[in-house]
Design an enzyme around this catalytic site. Structure first.
Site, PDB file in Angstrom:
ATOM      1  N   THR A  54       0.754  -0.517  -0.130  1.00 58.35           N
ATOM      2  CA  THR A  54       0.146  -0.061   0.034  1.00 58.35           C
ATOM      3  C   THR A  54       0.618   0.870   0.028  1.00 58.35           C
ATOM      4  OG1 THR A  54      -1.461   1.402   1.470  1.00 58.35           O
ATOM      5  CG2 THR A  54      -0.066  -0.541   2.387  1.00 58.35           C
ATOM      6  N   TYR A  94      -1.513  -0.235  11.278  1.00 64.52           N
ATOM      7  CA  TYR A  94      -1.940  -1.156   9.412  1.00 64.52           C
ATOM      8  C   TYR A  94      -0.634  -0.926   8.567  1.00 64.52           C
ATOM      9  CZ  TYR A  94      -3.573  -1.675   4.490  1.00 64.52           C
ATOM     10  OH  TYR A  94      -3.215  -1.960   3.558  1.00 64.52           O
ATOM     11  N   LYS A 125       2.354  -3.579   7.780  1.00 63.74           N
ATOM     12  CA  LYS A 125       2.684  -3.524   6.029  1.00 63.74           C
ATOM     13  C   LYS A 125       4.168  -2.822   5.125  1.00 63.74           C
ATOM     14  CE  LYS A 125      -0.078  -4.670   3.191  1.00 63.74           C
ATOM     15  NZ  LYS A 125      -0.528  -6.038   2.470  1.00 63.74           N
ATOM     16  N   PHE A 176     -14.576   3.319   3.427  1.00 64.44           N
ATOM     17  CA  PHE A 176     -15.283   4.513   2.933  1.00 64.44           C
ATOM     18  C   PHE A 176     -16.679   4.700   1.996  1.00 64.44           C
ATOM     19  CE2 PHE A 176     -15.094   9.132   0.884  1.00 64.44           C
ATOM     20  CZ  PHE A 176     -16.001   9.033   1.930  1.00 64.44           C
TER      21      PHE A 176
HETATM   22  P1  NAD Z   1      -9.702  -6.941   2.429  1.00 64.04           P
HETATM   23  O1  NAD Z   1      -9.788  -6.825   3.635  1.00 64.04           O
HETATM   24  O2  NAD Z   1     -10.866  -6.891   0.992  1.00 64.04           O
HETATM   25  O3  NAD Z   1      -9.078  -8.677   2.154  1.00 64.04           O
HETATM   26  C1  NAD Z   1      -7.943  -9.184   2.474  1.00 64.04           C
HETATM   27  C2  NAD Z   1      -8.315 -11.036   2.533  1.00 64.04           C
HETATM   28  O4  NAD Z   1      -7.085 -11.245   2.600  1.00 64.04           O
HETATM   29  C3  NAD Z   1      -9.962 -11.135   3.070  1.00 64.04           C
HETATM   30  O5  NAD Z   1     -10.406 -12.542   2.120  1.00 64.04           O
HETATM   31  C4  NAD Z   1      -9.389 -12.100   4.292  1.00 64.04           C
HETATM   32  O6  NAD Z   1     -10.072 -13.054   4.485  1.00 64.04           O
HETATM   33  C5  NAD Z   1      -8.374 -12.790   4.118  1.00 64.04           C
HETATM   34  N1  NAD Z   1      -7.539 -12.809   5.095  1.00 64.04           N
HETATM   35  C6  NAD Z   1      -6.749 -11.871   6.234  1.00 64.04           C
HETATM   36  N2  NAD Z   1      -6.362 -12.719   7.011  1.00 64.04           N
HETATM   37  C7  NAD Z   1      -5.644 -13.944   5.859  1.00 64.04           C
HETATM   38  C8  NAD Z   1      -4.835 -15.042   6.666  1.00 64.04           C
HETATM   39  N3  NAD Z   1      -4.131 -14.714   7.478  1.00 64.04           N
HETATM   40  N4  NAD Z   1      -4.329 -16.081   5.461  1.00 64.04           N
HETATM   41  C9  NAD Z   1      -5.128 -16.248   4.660  1.00 64.04           C
HETATM   42  N5  NAD Z   1      -6.026 -15.025   4.185  1.00 64.04           N
HETATM   43  C10 NAD Z   1      -6.142 -14.135   4.969  1.00 64.04           C
HETATM   44  O7  NAD Z   1      -8.203  -6.173   1.926  1.00 64.04           O
HETATM   45  P2  NAD Z   1      -8.439  -5.572   0.034  1.00 64.04           P
HETATM   46  O8  NAD Z   1      -8.648  -4.640   0.235  1.00 64.04           O
HETATM   47  O9  NAD Z   1      -8.650  -6.343  -0.866  1.00 64.04           O
HETATM   48  O10 NAD Z   1      -6.309  -5.366   0.397  1.00 64.04           O
HETATM   49  C11 NAD Z   1      -5.755  -6.362  -0.111  1.00 64.04           C
HETATM   50  C12 NAD Z   1      -4.487  -6.165  -0.205  1.00 64.04           C
HETATM   51  O11 NAD Z   1      -4.606  -5.206  -1.292  1.00 64.04           O
HETATM   52  C13 NAD Z   1      -3.321  -5.965   1.080  1.00 64.04           C
HETATM   53  O12 NAD Z   1      -2.714  -6.806   1.706  1.00 64.04           O
HETATM   54  C14 NAD Z   1      -3.561  -4.504   0.896  1.00 64.04           C
HETATM   55  O13 NAD Z   1      -2.979  -4.232   2.275  1.00 64.04           O
HETATM   56  C15 NAD Z   1      -3.825  -4.205  -0.326  1.00 64.04           C
HETATM   57  N6  NAD Z   1      -4.060  -3.142  -0.428  1.00 64.04           N
HETATM   58  C16 NAD Z   1      -5.254  -2.680  -0.241  1.00 64.04           C
HETATM   59  C17 NAD Z   1      -5.459  -1.589  -1.151  1.00 64.04           C
HETATM   60  C18 NAD Z   1      -7.362  -0.757  -1.286  1.00 64.04           C
HETATM   61  O14 NAD Z   1      -7.340   0.175  -1.109  1.00 64.04           O
HETATM   62  N7  NAD Z   1      -8.451  -1.727  -0.593  1.00 64.04           N
HETATM   63  C19 NAD Z   1      -4.697  -0.588  -1.497  1.00 64.04           C
HETATM   64  C20 NAD Z   1      -3.167  -0.457  -1.599  1.00 64.04           C
HETATM   65  C21 NAD Z   1      -3.019  -2.156  -0.939  1.00 64.04           C
HETATM   66  O1  DAU Z   2      -3.974   4.106   0.861  1.00 63.21           O
HETATM   67  C1  DAU Z   2      -4.274   2.734   0.110  1.00 63.21           C
HETATM   68  C2  DAU Z   2      -4.971   2.149   1.564  1.00 63.21           C
HETATM   69  O2  DAU Z   2      -6.367   2.120   1.486  1.00 63.21           O
HETATM   70  C3  DAU Z   2      -5.444   0.660   2.110  1.00 63.21           C
HETATM   71  O3  DAU Z   2      -3.940   0.626   2.082  1.00 63.21           O
HETATM   72  C4  DAU Z   2      -6.634   0.173   3.069  1.00 63.21           C
HETATM   73  O4  DAU Z   2      -6.219  -1.230   2.958  1.00 63.21           O
HETATM   74  C5  DAU Z   2      -7.486   0.386   2.290  1.00 63.21           C
HETATM   75  O5  DAU Z   2      -7.995   0.291   3.491  1.00 63.21           O
HETATM   76  C6  DAU Z   2      -6.997   2.132   2.068  1.00 63.21           C
HETATM   77  O6  DAU Z   2      -7.589   3.038   4.081  1.00 63.21           O
HETATM   78  P1  DAU Z   2      -7.689   4.668   4.046  1.00 63.21           P
HETATM   79  O7  DAU Z   2      -8.373   4.355   5.363  1.00 63.21           O
HETATM   80  O8  DAU Z   2      -7.316   4.578   3.043  1.00 63.21           O
HETATM   81  O9  DAU Z   2      -9.343   3.742   3.437  1.00 63.21           O
HETATM   82  P2  DAU Z   2     -11.000   3.564   4.258  1.00 63.21           P
HETATM   83  O10 DAU Z   2     -11.752   3.560   3.280  1.00 63.21           O
HETATM   84  O11 DAU Z   2     -10.725   3.280   6.172  1.00 63.21           O
HETATM   85  O12 DAU Z   2     -10.872   5.615   4.348  1.00 63.21           O
HETATM   86  C7  DAU Z   2     -10.753   6.318   3.553  1.00 63.21           C
HETATM   87  C8  DAU Z   2     -11.197   7.503   3.985  1.00 63.21           C
HETATM   88  O13 DAU Z   2     -11.662   8.645   4.460  1.00 63.21           O
HETATM   89  C9  DAU Z   2     -10.215   7.970   4.921  1.00 63.21           C
HETATM   90  O14 DAU Z   2      -9.447   8.983   4.986  1.00 63.21           O
HETATM   91  C10 DAU Z   2     -11.207   8.152   6.049  1.00 63.21           C
HETATM   92  C11 DAU Z   2     -12.565   8.505   5.505  1.00 63.21           C
HETATM   93  N1  DAU Z   2     -13.348   7.882   6.249  1.00 63.21           N
HETATM   94  C12 DAU Z   2     -12.948   6.593   6.086  1.00 63.21           C
HETATM   95  C13 DAU Z   2     -14.447   5.809   6.590  1.00 63.21           C
HETATM   96  C14 DAU Z   2     -15.295   4.591   6.870  1.00 63.21           C
HETATM   97  C15 DAU Z   2     -14.704   9.147   6.693  1.00 63.21           C
HETATM   98  O15 DAU Z   2     -14.414   9.914   6.969  1.00 63.21           O
HETATM   99  N2  DAU Z   2     -16.516   8.282   6.991  1.00 63.21           N
HETATM  100  C16 DAU Z   2     -16.126   7.083   7.295  1.00 63.21           C
HETATM  101  O16 DAU Z   2     -17.050   6.671   7.510  1.00 63.21           O
END
Ligand code: NAD
Ligand code: DAU
Length: 339
Positions: free
Chosen positions: A121, A148, A152, A188
């Site tokens: 991330t 978190y 990472k 979010f």
């Molecule tokens: P998510 O929370 O939607 O999914 C995570 C998945 O990992 C789930 O299916 C969960 O069951 C599985 N998991 C958790 N612990 C586990 C374990 N111990 N063994 C096996 N499986 C396990 O997450 P996401 O948003 O899809 O993120 C996926 C990856 O991408 C993560 O590594 C996250 O750090 C990275 N990432 C996310 C974002 C974002 O915006 N969501 C951005 C950049 C990077």
């Molecule tokens: O930048 C990459 C990351 O983006 C990933 O590594 C994370 O796994 C992913 O969860 C995300 O992290 P953020 O903390 O940026 O995402 P989130 O969706 O939780 O929140 C996005 C923004 O919105 C953040 O500034 C917090 C704000 N927020 C979030 C929630 C859940 C609100 O204002 N209200 C809300 O209810």
């Protein structure tokens, strides 16, 4: 590359990646997923069972990992605890999965000589000032803020150590905020869309000025595919689509697209240690690997995402009330600490 092991493939980005690879390549995929609250089996429904298999298991379980890894040509490692708000209340599960789980995978790919792509991330870089002209690059120093992002960052460092010390064949990528279908309702954008669909007011943290660099999850998938196929071993690639927006603007757009007044929202207390701004410079990925994002129109992407949540209530409804209860509990705990 014929057989890929995708950890965390029943989560948001993992499931989108599996769908992308099934459509855009001829690989066979094994998903290894612990099926935590963040996973959803239905995110993989409708896929050819000859090409996609789900193994329910924990990446921290060395026996499972060592059985699966040698059956594959590459591992793409998405599995993680991913929600910042949860990490502020229960950091230990983040340390276990994100750090120790990554070590299990690293030891297995090292032992069996299998290629790894590690998904990370932009949050490992900490945050930027609102008016900082710089964006994150591969050379930006690590400075994570939340439990978190600290886990990472640790996992990235471990991957680099295994590359350098043991010659593990690996690539890394650090992506910005994803949005799109199959995203858990704690995050979010889906939280606000599903609140509105339920007649509830969206919740905005702090003053709503925090900036995130949004990318459609399909663009993240195509970038990872490009790195898997053509990335240079040992390299880190930053993935982003020039999508900086502050949270209030994103929420106003969602409200407008859903036919609501822009004042239909609750201002709620800020997240502890809330990162101000993320911004990615993805020039090396664009220039060296000729990758281009295709879904850069945020308005259109949000319209389609809203439509997806409207049509797929069965997918998200079962986790909605537990998620909102968790938020209420976390808010009450934070209020106690504040007193
Ligand atoms: P998510 O929370 O939607 O999914 C995570 C998945 O990992 C789930 O299916 C969960 O069951 C599985 N998991 C958790 N612990 C586990 C374990 N111990 N063994 C096996 N499986 C396990 O997450 P996401 O948003 O899809 O993120 C996926 C990856 O991408 C993560 O590594 C996250 O750090 C990275 N990432 C996310 C974002 C974002 O915006 N969501 C951005 C950049 C990077
Ligand atoms: O930048 C990459 C990351 O983006 C990933 O590594 C994370 O796994 C992913 O969860 C995300 O992290 P953020 O903390 O940026 O995402 P989130 O969706 O939780 O929140 C996005 C923004 O919105 C953040 O500034 C917090 C704000 N927020 C979030 C929630 C859940 C609100 O204002 N209200 C809300 O209810």
């Amino acid at each position: 590359m014929k057989r890929i092991l995708v950890t965390g493939g029943a989560g948001f980005i993992g499931a989108n990646f599996v769908r992308h690879m099934i459509m855009h390549s001829d690989v066979e995929i094994t998903v290894l997923d612990k099926m935590t609250y963040a996973a959803n089996r239905a995110s993989l429904s409708g896929l050819d069972e000859q090409r996609v298999k789900l193994v329910i298991g924990n990446i921290c379980d060395g026996a499972v990992v060592n059985e699966l890894v040698p059956q594959h040509d590459a591992v793409v490692h998405f599995a993680a605890e991913t929600h910042n708000d949860n990490s502020l209340h229960d950091p230990r599960s983040f340390v276990t999965t994100n750090i120790l789980g990554t070590v299990e995978l690293l030891e297995a790919v090292r032992r069996h000589g299998v290629r790894l792509h590690h998904i990370s991330t932009d949050e490992v870089y900490g945050d930027l000032e609102f008016d900082d002209p710089q964006r994150f690059t591969e050379l930006t120093a690590y400075n994570p803020s939340s439990p978190y992002s600290a886990t990472k960052a640790s996992s990235d460092m471990l991957v680099r150590a295994w590359i350098r010390s043991f010659g593990v064949v690996a690539t890394l990528s650090n992506c910005s905020n994803n949005y799109g279908p199959y995203q858990h309702v704690e995050k979010f954008i889906p939280r606000q869309i599903t609140n509105i669909l339920d007649g509830q007011r969206p919740k905005l943290y702090g003053n709503g000025r925090n900036v995130r660099d949004w990318i459609h999850v399909s663009d993240h998938s195509s970038a990872v595919q490009r790195i898997l196929e053509s990335g240079e071993f040992g390299r880190t690639y930053l993935i982003g689509a020039d999508g900086e927006q502050d949270n209030l603007s994103v929420l106003r757009l969602i409200l407008e697209l859903m036919g609501k007044d822009e004042r239909f929202l609750d201002w709620v207390p800020d997240r502890q240690g809330h990162d101000r701004r993320y911004a990615i410079d993805a020039t090396p990925l664009r220039h060296e690997l000729s990758w281009e994002p295709r879904y850069t129109d945020l308005r259109l992407g949000l319209e389609q995402t809203i439509d997806w949540y409207r049509k797929n209530r069965d997918w998200w409804q079962p986790s909605k009330s537990d998620t909102e209860k968790r938020y209420s509990y976390q808010a009450s705990q934070a209020a106690k600490v504040a007193i």
